[in-house]
Scaffold this active site. Structure first.
Site, PDB file in Angstrom:
ATOM      1  N   GLY A 154       0.832  -1.208   0.000  1.00 25.13           N
ATOM      2  CA  GLY A 154       0.000   0.000   0.000  1.00 25.13           C
ATOM      3  C   GLY A 154       0.858   1.246   0.000  1.00 25.13           C
ATOM      4  O   GLY A 154       1.983   1.276  -0.504  1.00 25.13           O
ATOM      5  N   GLY A 155       0.317   2.278   0.611  1.00 26.76           N
ATOM      6  CA  GLY A 155       1.013   3.572   0.633  1.00 26.76           C
ATOM      7  C   GLY A 155       2.342   3.505   1.349  1.00 26.76           C
ATOM      8  O   GLY A 155       3.172   4.416   1.205  1.00 26.76           O
TER       9      GLY A 155
ATOM     10  N   GLY B 185      22.037  15.204 -29.667  1.00 25.76           N
ATOM     11  CA  GLY B 185      21.521  15.687 -28.386  1.00 25.76           C
ATOM     12  C   GLY B 185      22.141  14.928 -27.224  1.00 25.76           C
ATOM     13  O   GLY B 185      22.325  15.472 -26.128  1.00 25.76           O
ATOM     14  N   ALA B 186      22.463  13.674 -27.463  1.00 27.35           N
ATOM     15  CA  ALA B 186      23.034  12.858 -26.386  1.00 27.35           C
ATOM     16  C   ALA B 186      24.437  13.342 -26.024  1.00 27.35           C
ATOM     17  O   ALA B 186      24.879  13.178 -24.889  1.00 27.35           O
ATOM     18  CB  ALA B 186      23.058  11.397 -26.799  1.00 27.35           C
TER      19      ALA B 186
HETATM   20  C1  HXC Z   1      -2.877  -4.781  11.665  1.00 32.64           C
HETATM   21  C2  HXC Z   1      -1.584  -6.521  10.959  1.00 32.64           C
HETATM   22  C3  HXC Z   1      -1.406  -5.922   9.710  1.00 32.64           C
HETATM   23  C4  HXC Z   1      -2.020  -4.669   9.505  1.00 32.64           C
HETATM   24  C5  HXC Z   1      -0.351  -7.765   9.708  1.00 32.64           C
HETATM   25  N1  HXC Z   1      -0.916  -7.665  10.912  1.00 32.64           N
HETATM   26  N2  HXC Z   1      -0.636  -6.712   8.945  1.00 32.64           N
HETATM   27  N3  HXC Z   1      -2.322  -5.955  11.940  1.00 32.64           N
HETATM   28  N4  HXC Z   1      -2.736  -4.131  10.505  1.00 32.64           N
HETATM   29  N5  HXC Z   1      -1.880  -4.000   8.346  1.00 32.64           N
HETATM   30  C6  HXC Z   1      -0.821  -8.584  12.030  1.00 32.64           C
HETATM   31  C7  HXC Z   1      -1.634  -9.840  11.818  1.00 32.64           C
HETATM   32  O1  HXC Z   1      -2.962  -9.629  12.229  1.00 32.64           O
HETATM   33  C8  HXC Z   1      -0.909 -10.795  12.766  1.00 32.64           C
HETATM   34  O2  HXC Z   1      -1.274 -10.455  14.084  1.00 32.64           O
HETATM   35  C9  HXC Z   1       0.542 -10.382  12.588  1.00 32.64           C
HETATM   36  O3  HXC Z   1       0.510  -9.058  12.112  1.00 32.64           O
HETATM   37  C10 HXC Z   1       1.291 -11.232  11.618  1.00 32.64           C
HETATM   38  O4  HXC Z   1       0.543 -11.251  10.404  1.00 32.64           O
HETATM   39  P1  HXC Z   1       0.225 -12.601   9.628  1.00 32.64           P
HETATM   40  O5  HXC Z   1      -0.859 -12.312   8.683  1.00 32.64           O
HETATM   41  O6  HXC Z   1       0.022 -13.731  10.606  1.00 32.64           O
HETATM   42  O7  HXC Z   1       1.613 -12.836   8.894  1.00 32.64           O
HETATM   43  P2  HXC Z   1       1.853 -13.438   7.480  1.00 32.64           P
HETATM   44  O8  HXC Z   1       1.043 -14.686   7.285  1.00 32.64           O
HETATM   45  O9  HXC Z   1       3.334 -13.549   7.354  1.00 32.64           O
HETATM   46  O10 HXC Z   1       1.296 -12.370   6.439  1.00 32.64           O
HETATM   47  C11 HXC Z   1       1.884 -11.108   6.372  1.00 32.64           C
HETATM   48  C12 HXC Z   1       1.030 -10.160   5.489  1.00 32.64           C
HETATM   49  C13 HXC Z   1      -0.426 -10.131   6.011  1.00 32.64           C
HETATM   50  C14 HXC Z   1       1.071 -10.647   4.049  1.00 32.64           C
HETATM   51  C15 HXC Z   1       1.710  -8.786   5.554  1.00 32.64           C
HETATM   52  O11 HXC Z   1      -0.414  -9.903   7.422  1.00 32.64           O
HETATM   53  C16 HXC Z   1      -1.220  -9.049   5.367  1.00 32.64           C
HETATM   54  O12 HXC Z   1      -1.707  -9.217   4.248  1.00 32.64           O
HETATM   55  N6  HXC Z   1      -1.399  -7.931   6.060  1.00 32.64           N
HETATM   56  C17 HXC Z   1      -2.130  -6.795   5.523  1.00 32.64           C
HETATM   57  C18 HXC Z   1      -1.312  -6.153   4.420  1.00 32.64           C
HETATM   58  C19 HXC Z   1      -1.970  -4.930   3.839  1.00 32.64           C
HETATM   59  O13 HXC Z   1      -2.931  -5.043   3.077  1.00 32.64           O
HETATM   60  N7  HXC Z   1      -1.511  -3.801   4.233  1.00 32.64           N
HETATM   61  C20 HXC Z   1      -1.972  -2.543   3.664  1.00 32.64           C
HETATM   62  C21 HXC Z   1      -2.744  -1.844   4.675  1.00 32.64           C
HETATM   63  S1  HXC Z   1      -3.247  -0.339   3.911  1.00 32.64           S
HETATM   64  P3  HXC Z   1      -1.265 -11.519  15.287  1.00 32.64           P
HETATM   65  O14 HXC Z   1      -1.877 -10.765  16.412  1.00 32.64           O
HETATM   66  O15 HXC Z   1      -2.057 -12.670  14.799  1.00 32.64           O
HETATM   67  O16 HXC Z   1       0.181 -11.838  15.502  1.00 32.64           O
HETATM   68  C22 HXC Z   1      -1.849   0.595   3.942  1.00 32.64           C
HETATM   69  C23 HXC Z   1      -2.052   1.936   3.369  1.00 32.64           C
HETATM   70  C24 HXC Z   1      -1.017   2.876   3.870  1.00 32.64           C
HETATM   71  O17 HXC Z   1      -0.832   0.257   4.385  1.00 32.64           O
HETATM   72  C25 HXC Z   1      -1.283   4.184   3.223  1.00 32.64           C
HETATM   73  C26 HXC Z   1      -0.207   5.149   3.547  1.00 32.64           C
HETATM   74  C27 HXC Z   1      -0.387   6.398   2.748  1.00 32.64           C
END
Ligand code: HXC
Length: 523
Positions: free
Chosen positions: A178-179, A413-414
Site C-alpha cells: 500500500g502507501g 543531443g546525447a
Molecule cells: C494490523 C496486521 C497488519 C495490519 C499484519 N498484521 N498486517 N495488523 N494491521 N496492516 C498482524 C496480523 O494480524 C498478525 O497479528 C501479525 O501481524 C502477523 O501477520 P500474519 O498475517 O500472521 O503474517 P503473514 O502470514 O506472514 O502475512 C503477512 C502479510 C499479512 C502478508 C503482511 O499480514 C497481510 O496481508 N497484512 C495486511 C497487508 C496490507 O494489506 N496492508 C496494507 C494496509 S493499507 P497476530 O496478532 O495474529 O500476531 C496501507 C495503506 C497505507 O498500508 C497508506 C499510507 C499512505
C-alpha cells in the site's frame, strides 16, 4: 519485607524497571521470533545489532505504547508499538535508524509507531546525520484507521524535508504494501532482500479480483522485479546480513549531510598511476561493444567500484568510486546494452544519481560513449523528451566539479546530455578514439548528400567516398578541440592521472546560482 513493600523501595523500582525493559526488548516473543527466523528473516533487534558498532546503539522511546481501543486493540499489547528506534555508530559515525519488527503485530504502523519514527527522523535532520529505515511491516494498522494514515503522512513529509539534506536509505526486509511503499520511494536508496521482501501498491489477491491478472508476490514486487523492471530497488541483496553490510558499504561513500565534509578513506593508490590497459579497450570496429566498467575500474582507487542500480537501465552505469581517497560519482554509457543509447530509464537513472551526488557535494565524472537518444514510438510515447530533459536539467543544475571523458561516440543531443561543456562541465577530455558529431557519418551523409549520391554513376562508391570524408572531418575529437569545445585530447592511459589532477584543482569549486525558490525539473 513483603514483595509489595519491596516494590516501593528505590531498589525495587529499579529492578521492576529493568524487568519491564527486558520484557519489552523481547518484542513479539519467542513464538513470533521463531516464525521470523523460519522465514529467513532476522528480528529488528538482530538487524540493528549488525548495523551498529557493538554497544553503541541508544534506543529511543522503548516504552511507547499504542493508545487505540478500536476493534479491541486496548486488549492487545504491542511491545514498543512494533518499531525499534534510536541511534548509534556505524563504523564510528553517528547514524539514526528505525527498524520495524514484524514479530509485534506484523510491524503494522499505528499512530504511536509512526510518532516514534518521526522522532528519530526529526533527530537525524536536526543532528544532520544519515537516517536508515529497516522496513518489515504489514502496513497501516488496520484497526487504528486514519491515525495510521496520518502517521505515514508525517513520515513522507519528513522524508521530503530531509531530502538532499541528509542521506536516507531504506531496506525492505519483509512486506511493504500500500502507501507504505512511498517512504522508501522518497528515500535516496532502496535495498531489498531476495526472497523475503516485496513492495507493491496492491497485492496479488486484489489484482486478481479487480483486473483478473494472476501474479505471485515475488513476481509482482520482489527484489528482482523491482531491481530489473521498475527501477524502484537499487540493490538486490541475498539475506538480511548481506543487506545491512551493503548499506554500511554505501554509507562509507556518503557524507553525514549536505553541510558535512565528504568522508575520506586511506588511499594506497598512486596519483601518478598510468593505465596502459585502457589503450586497448576501444575496439577498432565502431560497431563493436566494449566493457565500460573496465574503464571505471581502471581509474578508481585500487580498482574498487561500488555500482548502484546495477540491474536496471543497464545502458547507463552509475557508480561510486574513490579518487585519492575521496568519493566521486561516475555516470557512464554502456555500449553493451542498446549501444549505450539514452532512453527513458537511462535518463531517469542518471538524473537521479546526478542530483543525489550534487546534493551531497560528490564530484561528477562522466564517461561518454553514446550514439544518441533511442528512437521509436515506444520511447517517444513513453516520454523520452520529458525524461531526456531531466538529464539535461540535472547536469546543468549540478554545481559540483564536473569532468567529462569522451571515449568514443558522442553524437547529437546525447552529446549534450552526457555533460558537454555547455551543460557546465568544468573540463572535457576526449580520447583519440572519440567521435564528436551531430550524428554518425552514414546517417549524416544519407541526409546531406541524398541527391548527390542518387545522381552518381556508382551511388555506393559515392556514398562510401562521402562517408569517409565526413568521418575525416567530424568523427574525431580534433574539430571539437580546435574550437575549445573540449579542453584536451588525452591518451587513454593518462586518464586516471588527469582525473586526479583535475579533482584536486577543482576541489574548492564554488558556483553561485540565481536566488529562487527551487528549480522546476521536468518530472
Ligand atoms: C494490523 C496486521 C497488519 C495490519 C499484519 N498484521 N498486517 N495488523 N494491521 N496492516 C498482524 C496480523 O494480524 C498478525 O497479528 C501479525 O501481524 C502477523 O501477520 P500474519 O498475517 O500472521 O503474517 P503473514 O502470514 O506472514 O502475512 C503477512 C502479510 C499479512 C502478508 C503482511 O499480514 C497481510 O496481508 N497484512 C495486511 C497487508 C496490507 O494489506 N496492508 C496494507 C494496509 S493499507 P497476530 O496478532 O495474529 O500476531 C496501507 C495503506 C497505507 O498500508 C497508506 C499510507 C499512505
Amino acid at each position: 519485607m513483603g514483595a509489595d513493600l519491596q516494590k516501593n523501595t528505590t531498589k525495587g523500582k529499579i529492578s521492576a524497571f529493568c524487568e519491564k525493559k527486558e520484557a519489552l526488548k523481547l518484542m513479539g516473543g519467542k513464538k513470533q521470533t521463531k516464525k521470523q527466523h523460519d522465514s529467513n528473516k532476522l528480528t529488528a533487534r538482530e538487524r540493528l545489532a549488525i548495523l551498529f558498532d557493538e554497544g553503541t546503539f541508544q534506543e529511543v522511546q522503548l516504552f511507547v505504547q499504542h493508545r487505540s481501543s478500536l476493534f479491541d486493540l486496548d486488549k492487545k499489547e504491542i511491545p514498543s508499538d512494533g518499531v525499534i528506534t534510536g541511534f548509534g555508530k556505524v563504523n564510528g559515525r553517528t547514524v539514526f535508524a528505525a527498524a520495524q519488527d514484524f514479530t509485534s503485530s506484523g510491524g503494522s504502523l499505528g499512530e504511536m509507531h509512526a510518532k516514534k519514527i518521526w522522532k528519530v527522523m526529526d533527530m537525524a535532520i536536526a543532528a544532520q546525520k544519515p537516517f536508515i529505515a529497516l522496513n518489515d511491516s504489514g502496513g497501516a494498522r488496520i484497526q487504528e484507521g486514519v491515525p495510521a494514515l496520518d502517521g505515514y503522512g508525517g513520515i513522507f513529509y519528513r522524508n521530503t524535508i530531509g531530502s538532499g539534506y541528509i542521506p536516507q536509505i531504506t531496506a525492505i526486509m519483509g512486506p511493504t504494501a500500500g502507501g507504505a511503499v512511498y517512504s522508501p520511494a522518497l528515500a535516496d536508496w532502496v535495498f531489498m532482500v531476495k526472497g523475503s521482501s516485496y513492495m507493491y501498491i496492491t497485492g496479488p489477491d486484489v489484482i486478481k479480483a479487480i483486473i483478473g491478472e494472476e501474479v505471485t508476490h515475488d513476481e509482482l514486487g520482489g527484489a528482482v522485479a523491482h531491481a530489473t523492471k521498475s527501477g524502484v530497488c537499487h540493490f538486490v541483496t541475498e539475506n538480511d546480513t548481506d543487506c545491512i553490510e551493503k548499506i554500511k558499504n554505501l554509507l562509507s561513500y556518503l557524507p553525514d549531510s549536505c553541510h558535512s565534509l565528504l568522508p575520506l578513506v586511506d588511499c594506497t593508490d598512486s596519483a601518478e598511476r598510468s593505465c596502459p590497459e585502457l589503450d586497448d579497450v576501444i575496439p577498432d570496429k565502431a560497431a563493436r561493444t566494449y566493457d565500460m566498467k573496465k574503464i571505471i575500474k581502471a581509474v578508481a582507487d585500487n580498482g574498487e567500484v561500488f555500482e548502484l542500480h546495477e540491474l536496471w537501465a543497464q545502458n547507463m552505469i552509475v557508480a561510486l568510486i574513490h579518487i585519492m581517497g575521496k568519493p566521486v560519482g561516475v555516470i557512464a554509457n554502456n555500449s553493451r546494452f542498446t549501444a549505450g543509447a539514452l532512453d527513458v530509464n537511462a535518463s531517469d537513472k542518471a538524473s537521479r544519481f546526478i542530483r543525489f551526488c550534487d546534493a551531497f557535494n560528490i564530484p561528477l565524472l562522466t564517461f561518454a560513449d553514446v550514439p544518441g537518444y533511442m528512437p521509436g514510438t515506444n520511447q517517444e510515447w513513453n516520454g523520452i523528451i520529458r525524461h531526456g530533459a531531466k538529464l539535461l536539467h540535472a547536469y546543468a543544475e549540478a554545481t559540483v566539479p564536473k569532468i567529462t571523458v569522451v571515449t568514443r561516440k558522442d553524437y547529437g543531443g546525447a552529446y549534450i546530455g552526457m555533460c558537454s561543456k555547455q551543460l557546465g562541465a568544468d573540463y572535457v577530455m576526449a580520447w583519440p578514439t572519440a567521435e564528436i558529431a551531430v550524428m554518425g557519418a552514414e546517417g549524416a551523409c544519407n541526409i546531406i548528400y541524398r541527391s548527390e549520391i542518387a545522381a552518381a554513376a556508382d551511388p555506393e562508391a559515392k556514398r562510401a567516398e562521402l562517408i569517409a570524408a565526413y568521418e575525416d572531418k567530424f568523427n574525431n575529437p580534433y574539430f571539437a578541440a580546435s574550437l575549445g569545445i573540449i579542453e584536451e585530447i588525452i591518451a587513454p592511459r593518462d586518464t586516471r592521472k588527469r582525473i586526479v589532477t583535475l579533482l584536486d584543482a577543482l576541489k574548492d569549486k564554488k558556483e553561485i546560482r540565481l536566488p529562487k525558490k527551487h528549480n522546476n525539473i521536468p518530472l
